[in-house]
Motif scaffolding. Sequence first.
Motif, mmCIF file in Angstrom:
data_model
loop_
_atom_site.group_PDB
_atom_site.id
_atom_site.type_symbol
_atom_site.label_atom_id
_atom_site.label_comp_id
_atom_site.label_asym_id
_atom_site.label_seq_id
_atom_site.Cartn_x
_atom_site.Cartn_y
_atom_site.Cartn_z
ATOM 1 N N LEU A 1 32.318 38.820 40.418
ATOM 2 C CA LEU A 1 32.581 38.750 38.982
ATOM 3 C C LEU A 1 31.704 37.641 38.390
ATOM 4 O O LEU A 1 31.987 36.467 38.577
ATOM 5 N N GLY B 1 36.301 43.267 31.210
ATOM 6 C CA GLY B 1 37.069 42.286 30.445
ATOM 7 C C GLY B 1 37.901 42.922 29.340
ATOM 8 O O GLY B 1 39.101 42.672 29.222
ATOM 9 N N PHE C 1 34.845 30.538 32.565
ATOM 10 C CA PHE C 1 35.184 31.884 32.083
ATOM 11 C C PHE C 1 34.285 32.927 32.737
ATOM 12 O O PHE C 1 33.080 32.710 32.828
ATOM 13 N N ARG D 1 41.821 33.551 37.124
ATOM 14 C CA ARG D 1 43.133 32.970 37.408
ATOM 15 C C ARG D 1 43.821 33.647 38.593
ATOM 16 O O ARG D 1 44.671 33.038 39.240
ATOM 17 N N GLU D 2 43.461 34.901 38.841
ATOM 18 C CA GLU D 2 44.167 35.679 39.867
ATOM 19 C C GLU D 2 44.070 35.001 41.226
ATOM 20 O O GLU D 2 42.975 34.769 41.743
ATOM 21 N N GLU E 1 45.600 36.478 28.428
ATOM 22 C CA GLU E 1 46.109 36.409 29.795
ATOM 23 C C GLU E 1 47.633 36.534 29.790
ATOM 24 O O GLU E 1 48.211 37.274 30.596
ATOM 25 N N LYS F 1 32.565 36.798 32.226
ATOM 26 C CA LYS F 1 32.044 37.416 31.003
ATOM 27 C C LYS F 1 33.216 37.996 30.207
ATOM 28 O O LYS F 1 33.938 38.860 30.698
ATOM 29 N N VAL F 2 33.443 37.494 29.021
ATOM 30 C CA VAL F 2 34.495 38.068 28.168
ATOM 31 C C VAL F 2 33.918 38.365 26.788
ATOM 32 O O VAL F 2 32.896 37.804 26.395
ATOM 33 N N LEU G 1 29.830 33.426 23.570
ATOM 34 C CA LEU G 1 30.064 34.277 24.737
ATOM 35 C C LEU G 1 28.849 34.447 25.640
ATOM 36 O O LEU G 1 28.923 35.150 26.651
ATOM 37 N N PHE H 1 42.063 42.797 29.355
ATOM 38 C CA PHE H 1 42.753 41.808 28.524
ATOM 39 C C PHE H 1 42.750 42.126 27.030
ATOM 40 O O PHE H 1 43.379 41.433 26.249
ATOM 41 N N PHE I 1 40.150 30.974 33.500
ATOM 42 C CA PHE I 1 40.588 31.973 32.524
ATOM 43 C C PHE I 1 40.347 33.397 33.011
ATOM 44 O O PHE I 1 39.568 33.620 33.927
ATOM 45 N N ALA I 2 41.022 34.321 32.345
ATOM 46 C CA ALA I 2 40.913 35.762 32.609
ATOM 47 C C ALA I 2 41.050 36.049 34.108
ATOM 48 O O ALA I 2 41.917 35.460 34.757
ATOM 49 N N GLN I 3 40.182 36.898 34.664
ATOM 50 C CA GLN I 3 40.362 37.315 36.074
ATOM 51 C C GLN I 3 40.275 36.140 37.048
ATOM 52 O O GLN I 3 40.800 36.225 38.152
ATOM 53 N N LYS J 1 45.870 28.031 36.623
ATOM 54 C CA LYS J 1 45.443 28.021 35.219
ATOM 55 C C LYS J 1 44.685 26.735 34.919
ATOM 56 O O LYS J 1 43.605 26.748 34.344
ATOM 57 N N VAL K 1 41.622 38.372 24.682
ATOM 58 C CA VAL K 1 41.064 37.464 25.685
ATOM 59 C C VAL K 1 40.298 36.332 24.985
ATOM 60 O O VAL K 1 40.059 35.275 25.558
ATOM 61 N N PRO L 1 29.957 43.906 32.324
ATOM 62 C CA PRO L 1 31.219 43.238 32.674
ATOM 63 C C PRO L 1 32.190 43.077 31.492
ATOM 64 O O PRO L 1 33.405 43.047 31.712
ATOM 65 N N ILE L 2 31.676 42.997 30.282
ATOM 66 C CA ILE L 2 32.579 42.837 29.137
ATOM 67 C C ILE L 2 33.223 44.164 28.766
ATOM 68 O O ILE L 2 34.456 44.301 28.730
#
Lengths: 80, 580
Positions: free
Chosen positions: A47, B242, A74, A16-17, B280, A76-77, B456, B246, A12-14, A21, B250, B237-238
């Motif tokens: 990351l 992040g 994941f 995936r780059e 995404e 950190k989101v 999280l 996104f 997920f998120a970065q 997926k 996200v 980082p969030i």
Amino acid sequence: MAELMEITVKLFAQYREGRFKSQQRQYPKGSTAQHILEDVGIDKEKLPVGVLMVNGRHVEEDFVLEDGQIFTIFPKVGGG
Amino acid sequence: MSDKIYRVNMSNLSFKIEDVPQDWMGLGGRGLTSTIVAAEVDPECHPLGPNNKMVFAPGLLSGTSAANSGRNSLGAKSPLTGGIKESNVGGTIAGVMAKLGVKALIIEGMPEDDSTFYHIHVTKEHIEIERVPELVGKDNYFVLDSMLEKYDKKVAVMSIGRPGEMKMLISNISVKDPKGKLRSHGRGGLGAVMGSKKIKCITVDAEKFNEASASIVDMEKFKAASKVFTKALKDNPISGEGLPAFGTNVLVNIINEAGGLPTRNFRSGYSDNAENICGETMAENIKARGGSTTHGCHAGCVIQCSQTYNDKEGKYLTSGFEYEMIWAFGANLGIRDLDQIAKIDALMDDLGLDAIETGVTLGLAVDAGLIEFGDGDRAYEILKYEVSKGTHLGRIIGSGAGNLGKLYGLVRVPVVKNQSIPAYEPRAIKGQGVTYVTTPMGADHTAGYAVATNILNSGGHVDPLKKEGQVELARNLQIASAAVDSTGMCIFVAFPALDEPACLPALIDMINARFGTTLSIDDVMNLGKTILKTEHEFNLNAGLTKHDDRIPEFMKYEALPPHNVTWDFTNEEIDAFWDF
Ligand code: SF4
């Protein structure tokens, strides 16, 4: 040769780059979350890992996976 | 320059500028709005009658150069919950009020002649109250454009659309952002309170007044602390990576994978629609179509979680396209096309509708047989042609989920204190559920964001499916949030604050430098406790009891897939929340 197991790996998120997926991947039985992170090429320095889940439950890096499980990774989101 | 209280009385269309009482000096944002509402509003009053008041207050650091300090609080008695409400917004209003020296703007009374609507214009030590028949029946962008034409472009604007005029419980108050788009004072039906006072719009103009920013006692100390604070936000980082990349959306995937994304009116915690609507996918679309992933809802935001979102032809569709909106219409109502959700988002901004209350109500409307899951065209039509005009169907949707559930005899009604539950399933994210039932605001995710620690891994980890530690977690987060909501800081400073040790002390240093005070972390947390207790007591006096601190009953006996969990707290466990 060690016996293999099927794991669905989702990114997920970065993460995936330049990767994917979701993929069905094969790993030797007894593989840990850490092992898969390395195999997929997650660079924690670049990351940091935020959350790892197996079948929707949070796990640590030393978690030992079993055949047929879903492993989600994941960075950190956050949000709200 | 000392700050003042600006007070408008709509009963006789007059105003007063007052000194700030000693007790209110150290307060701002939510601390001040809740204190004033508790002191001046009869808890038993009808929220849409003459005795309710609206209190607008910028945060303690709003108007300064502190990063992310431009949030404004609005307090009142809520017509949706029947309890106290504090609603928090970005946009330009907080900064402009603070620069003008407006500690709080209090609006009371209600005109006897209710045949028209009024415009309130606030300038230095003066307020004009004018009839605006030409704006009646118009929506937010029309009002915003006419105000920008009339005044300097930097004037702050707040307004209501037609649903607010009609006092609908799903209506918000819209607030201009730096790019001339709209943010909202959301939740609790506060647009209806503004409508009841016959106020169409409020403008605040600081331009002709040449104070560059809010006053600061110790500038050197302020600058030093501000630097540390900004660095903490950027390094995390969030907040540093992040959120800008996104946006809040996200969250769709991570909440879904954890089995906590309410789907099809809270029937499941997992949606097969996530990949279509997730952050995404949104970021990919933005990249391919032009548009921008980073946009601040107020000047001075260094996180910039907001964005502008274009359609396939590269034409502007919407901005401020948030997780809650996308969840409500994507997962809960089942719309699979992100562009269609964006189109609805833009319409809702114009009408001034609350994304959560409206989305949950439409999800429930499926059970009532009024619409089908996934029917985005019908959802758009209902809002555009029924709600906006106040037809019978429009009124039913406009009254919110709790009322629609009663009208149609429904049992699976996801509300607490009559306010819709947001985008995190309380059965599968139990700490968040504890916040929903205990916060004086009615189901509200921002009051104590336990998702951070349940899902999280911010501020440690507490297992989301187990009861252990959740009440304490929700309590600590609610106390901290009440304090943060008083500073004018955006709630997302919580992520660095939970994980970077330098962040919170720097925030407190900035407050001390601005006011010449010597507050400690404990003082600030005590302020949070006092705010919560003040709000709780208001609710008790308004007739809400501990029996209102409860989850909808169906969540106790319907197991939620995929983890097959129910709500299993005892009443005693929940009531212990207030033991502090
Ligand atoms: S991080 Fe997002 S919500 Fe917070 S101030 Fe910036 S744009 Fe607004």
